[in-house]
Design an enzyme around this catalytic site. Sequence first.
Site, short mmCIF file in Angstrom:
data_model
loop_
_atom_site.label_atom_id
_atom_site.label_comp_id
_atom_site.label_asym_id
_atom_site.label_seq_id
_atom_site.Cartn_x
_atom_site.Cartn_y
_atom_site.Cartn_z
N SER A 1 0.79 -1.22 0.00
CA SER A 1 0.00 0.00 0.00
C SER A 1 0.82 1.28 0.00
O SER A 1 0.30 2.34 -0.35
CB SER A 1 -0.94 0.01 1.21
OG SER A 1 -0.21 -0.08 2.42
N LYS B 1 -12.17 -0.12 -0.09
CA LYS B 1 -11.29 0.54 -1.06
C LYS B 1 -11.99 0.57 -2.42
O LYS B 1 -12.91 1.34 -2.60
CB LYS B 1 -9.94 -0.15 -1.06
CG LYS B 1 -9.25 0.01 0.32
CD LYS B 1 -7.94 -0.69 0.42
CE LYS B 1 -7.24 -0.36 1.73
NZ LYS B 1 -8.00 -0.71 2.95
N HIS C 1 -5.74 -3.94 -1.54
CA HIS C 1 -5.57 -2.96 -2.61
C HIS C 1 -5.57 -3.62 -3.99
O HIS C 1 -5.25 -2.96 -4.99
CB HIS C 1 -4.27 -2.18 -2.41
CG HIS C 1 -4.33 -1.21 -1.27
ND1 HIS C 1 -4.80 0.08 -1.41
CD2 HIS C 1 -4.00 -1.35 0.04
CE1 HIS C 1 -4.75 0.70 -0.23
NE2 HIS C 1 -4.26 -0.15 0.65
#
Length: 393
Positions: A183, A241, A211
């Site tokens: 990340s 996300k 992610h």
Amino acid sequence: MTRNKTSYLRRKYEEMDEQGETWPLKQLETASRARPVVEGREVIMLASNNYLDLANDVRLREAAVDAIDRFGVGAGSDWSIAGYTELQDELHDAIAEFKGTEGGLSYQTGFSVNAGLLPQLLDDGDVYVSDEYNHGSIIDGIRLSPADSLVYEHSDMADLERVLRSARSDYNRIIVVTDGVFSMDGDVAKLDEIHRLAEEYQAMTYVDDCHGEGVLGDGHGITAEFGLEEEIDFQMGSFSKACGGFGGMLAGDQHVVDFAYNTSRTWLLSAGYPPAVAAANRCALEIIDEEPERVRDLWRKREYFQSELEDLGFDTGAGETPIVPVMIGDSKTAKEFAERLFEKGVFALSIVYPMVPRGGARIRNQINVGLTETDLDEALRVYDEVGRKLGII
């Protein structure tokens, strides 16, 4: 007067602040979108995880409202006690289908998957083998386990093999743990090589794909990117996300899921998130399936932005995903850079120690598909101006 027993924390905070290692908060005054209002100013948003621009999507909003009409606002209890609804079953089936596994499970947060499940998977006499750049939730989860832990150098497959070779004779069970997309740097784990080495040394594999969902593998994450959906033993991820919602997920064999929700204290002893969240999460998975062009557009915009930054003379580090870092080095300089960007209408976050090593401060840009080419060009113009004034380029 009673002595203030916590004054040492003030001193610690002041030392952190002096070194540029604190995190000033900025208030979002609208929905999270490509151009939100933050502290009274419309800005180009480069600081959110909202990769596919779903956080304010009307379909997720409608699904959430429908769920409120049916089930109310709160879950009313832990899922393990009296807060579980049919919405959770529907979401769990959707997770399994989305990740290409036998079973799926939602958690209250992505952090709670790692912090709650990792302590339960191994026992004394076992070992975790973990990438040195893994997320803090992985580190915390492993620390809570009775098993030992060994760390290999970031994405260094030769070092991973060295660690596995030494561990094979000393431990009963081994789990290799890695982020899918790291990340802070935006680089992708070499999951095919990690899986090959794990197989060779009789180890299991655990990937944190927070992610990666909505980004890699046509939106289905890193295991789909490498064709390893049925090979990775533990797949965890996040709805907060690219999915635009909230919460964490786990995917794997059904017995893995059954074991997880019966042993993870974070799952068993935390209130279930609101029914509206479960409905929105399921809707997001459906949209990612049905609209692959969102993912393609995200990558097109990411490639353009990173290429233009590099042409301006910025160092984008190891970035190879919609996380595009601009390497600065010094924490104070990084924070000043971020503040100057914000003053000129670009909201991008400075990342400093302890999130990254000292000397590795950077501005982390996160592209989302809602940004137009005009937005990106304006952000690049501001980057050029601020970078020259601070002597970065």
